[in-house]
Each structure stands twice: as structure tokens, then as C-alpha cells.
Design an enzyme around this catalytic site. Sequence first.
Site, PDB file in Angstrom:
ATOM      1  CG  HIS A 170      -1.677  -1.254   1.430  1.00  0.00           C
ATOM      2  ND1 HIS A 170      -2.885  -1.531   0.835  1.00  0.00           N
ATOM      3  CD2 HIS A 170      -1.349  -2.373   2.130  1.00  0.00           C
ATOM      4  CE1 HIS A 170      -3.280  -2.754   1.193  1.00  0.00           C
ATOM      5  NE2 HIS A 170      -2.348  -3.283   1.971  1.00  0.00           N
ATOM      6  CB  SER A 291      12.470  22.413 -15.574  1.00  0.00           C
ATOM      7  OG  SER A 291      11.637  23.547 -15.720  1.00  0.00           O
ATOM      8  CE  LYS A 297      11.041  19.253 -11.196  1.00  0.00           C
ATOM      9  NZ  LYS A 297       9.831  19.640 -11.921  1.00  0.00           N
ATOM     10  CD  GLU A 304       8.396  12.041 -15.710  1.00  0.00           C
ATOM     11  OE1 GLU A 304       8.597  12.467 -14.571  1.00  0.00           O
ATOM     12  OE2 GLU A 304       8.325  12.786 -16.712  1.00  0.00           O
TER      13      GLU A 304
END
Length: 471
Positions: A170, A291, A297, A304
Site C-alpha cells: 500500500h 526544466s 529540476k 516517465e
Amino acid sequence: MQDNAKHKQSSLNQKAQAWSGRFNEPVAALVKQYTASVGFDKRLAEVDIAGSIAHARMLGAQGIISSDDVIKIEQGLAEILAEIQAGTFEWLLDLEDVHLNIEKRLTDKIGDAGKRLHTGRSRNDQVATDTRLWLRATTDNVLESIQDLQISVLDLAETHAETIMPGFTHLQVAQPITFGHHLMAYFEMLKRDAERFADARRRINKLPLGAAALAGTSYPIIREMVAQNLGFDGVCENSLDAVSDRDFAIEFTAAASVLMMHLSRFSEELILWSSPRFAFIDIADRFCTGSSIMPQKKNPDVPELVRGKTGRVYGHLMGLLTLMKGQPLAYNKDNQEDKEPLFDTADTLLITLKIYADMLRGITVNKANMRQAALEGYATATDLADYLVKKGMAFRDAHEVVALAVKHGVQKGCDLADLSLADLQQFSPMISEDVYQVLTLEGSLASRDHIGGTAPAQVKQAISRARKLVG
Ligand code: ARG
């Protein structure tokens, strides 16, 4: 009358189509564009030529065409192959597909012998043969790439057979595990993936040629000879099924979907672990991007995109299943739509496997952060319960005792291992000094010492068994 004659003339000039004799007017330009597949099926050129050579040899061996024709066909096709490989071959939309483009060029080169190549054959069995040949080679590439990825998983797992991290259920800290053990879960998934592709390959590797349009042919062909020549394990045993079956493409795409699903799970974990909140791992800069607005970043673009491209492969699977749904026997032009999804599935899968193997080789681990996270979630609570059971308490009672001890730890803001013996004994007099052995992360890990368990000794054995599989 004059008009008619004129029309005939223009239809003769238009005689690009191998089948145009029956038609009274040329195909509309838009229809040509709509029905042509050469833009994508030219990718099958090499296997199309291999299939044609095997077919011609069989026709020659059976005396259906002369051996002189066979020699000319082989020579002509070899030249065409060289032109295609050199990029000088001119692909014409007018000639519809890869098969007719090559056949027309062959006839231009060698004349009548070229026209005899299609004896006892149809594009229906030809395209099914080409697609299977292409997919067989592609499946072999996939199997090799899976193996390379498995090796990079194993290398990382070996380095971290003793590196402690929290195992999650979980997404909550559950029990301590080793990072190597976690990685080996992905090895198992990849092992099943390889089995699925190897199994699909058995059904891919059957020869449709000889089915002709749908019913077989009246020439005395020997299909087994062609099959053997092309390395097929056997022939498709029903001519209608041979030209219309696309199960093999669906199976490949289904296996690809499951594999992408595995990699999307792995990617999700890499994304989480590399985020500063976790800071368990670092993905090498060459697999990340920055970024354009936020200078701080470092984005995990590769995992992804793997996660994103999984959707695209699922889409192809759904597309192929829907393509085949409700199609009557035997061949229908619908089937031409199998190629783009299949090609894109293979391209996406192969590049993903390659980049994944490379990316894993560029992963570094922050052991201190992993360990700290394992210490923070009462990960050894189950070990304390098991300890009490071994001292004679029933498991449900032990569960309750430990729950109270954890609650106490939460109130004090410390882990179970940080509670004093006196503190722990409030919850059960069965607890004694030896409890600290099971409350440590190392003790917890070492105790899970059976096949499939996370004890470092077991993880190392799992890795050495796995090494043998990937040779
Ligand atoms: N380009 C076609 C395909 O990919 C080849 C078979 C065409 N056969 C036919 N009868 N139109 O399926």
C-alpha cells in the site's frame, strides 16, 4: 467508339496495377493513396525477397517453372535487394505494395521469367509469410534484448544483495528487504516475458505459403520444401486459416503489452525513488532532462516515457484485436492494417528494452537514505510478533501486543528497537534481552532464509540461479 479506344489506350498506359485488366477505368488517385501500403510495408522487402526465392526454387524443383527461370529470378532478386539496401530502389505508390513493387522491377529486369514467379502464389499467402518471417527475426531480437536487460538487473541486484530498504505494501513501509531482492522481482517478470515470446515464436514460425489466395493451388507444390528452406517449423495446415490468421501478431503484441506493463511498474518505482522526497536512487544525468523554467529540476524523463509508451502498445493490442473481430474468412483487405501497429509495437519495445538496460547501468543508490526509511516505519513489527509466537503466544495475541507497542513508539516518537527492555516488557513479560536481535533490520532480513525470501544469502543464491538462465 473513338472515346472508347482512347480510354483503352489510357488504361494500358496505366497498367501499373498487376490486376488492372478487368477494370474499365483507372483507380481514383485518392483510392490509390488510401489502399496503398508500400509506404510502410516496404519494410518487409528483405523477407519478401527471401520468400520469393524459396518459392521459385520449389517451383523449379517441381518442374512448374524452368531451372533457367529460377536462375534469372534469383539473380534479378539479388540485384533488387542490393538496390533496396543501397537506397536506390524507386518505390512507387502506383504499385500499391512491397510485393508488386518488387515483382514489377523484377519483370522489368528479366522479362517473362519475372512474370512466372507468382505462379501458384497469391499476395494473400505471400504477405502472411513475409509478416511471419519479419516477426520471427524481430522476436529473436526481443529475446536477446530481454536477456540483456535481465543481465543489467542482475548486476545491480548483485551489487545490492545486502543493501537494506523498506519493502512496501500500500506504499506504506511494511518490512525490511534488500534492494537486490526487490530488483530480482523484476528479473522474475522478465523471465516470464521471455517465456511468452519464446512460446509465441513457436506459432509465428509456421509457413502460410501454398495457401495461395485461400483454397490452395492446382500446381504440384511441395510446401514442406519451402518451409524448410525458410527455416519454418512446419506449414499452416488449413489454407483459409493460413491467409487470414493474425493471431501471431496479436500474441506478439499481447506479450509486448505485458512486458511494457512490467517496465511501467519498474518506471513508477524509479520515478518515486529518485524524487527528492525518497532520494533512494540517482538516475545518471544522461537519462534525465532539466526544466526550461525551474533551474533546480532534474526530471526522470526516460522512465516517465516508458510508462507513457506502455499506453501506446496497449492501444496497438486493442487495435489488432478489433481489426480481427468479426472478420469473415478468408483474407480481407482489413488485414493490411496489421502492419503499422505491429511495427510500432516492435520498435517501441526494442528501443525501450535497450534504453532500460543502459539506464539501470547508470543508477546509483543512496544506501543511508534507504536504510533510514526502513528504520522509520516500524518495519520489524512483524518480527516482534513472530518472536512472541516462538515464545508460545498465539499469533493473534502477539499481533495485538505489538500493535500496542507500536502505538507507544509512535507516542514517544521512536522505533521499536529504541524502546528500553523495561518499556517493551510492559506489553508482555515474555519479552527478554534477545528481542533486540529480531528488532534490528539485519536480524529481520537474515531470518527470512528460505527460497524466495529476502535474507541476503537467499538473494545471492537467487542471483546465481538467475545467472545460469541468462548465460
Ligand atoms: N498489401 C496487402 C496486405 O498487406 C497484400 C495482400 C493483398 N491481397 C489482395 N488480395 N489485395 O495485406
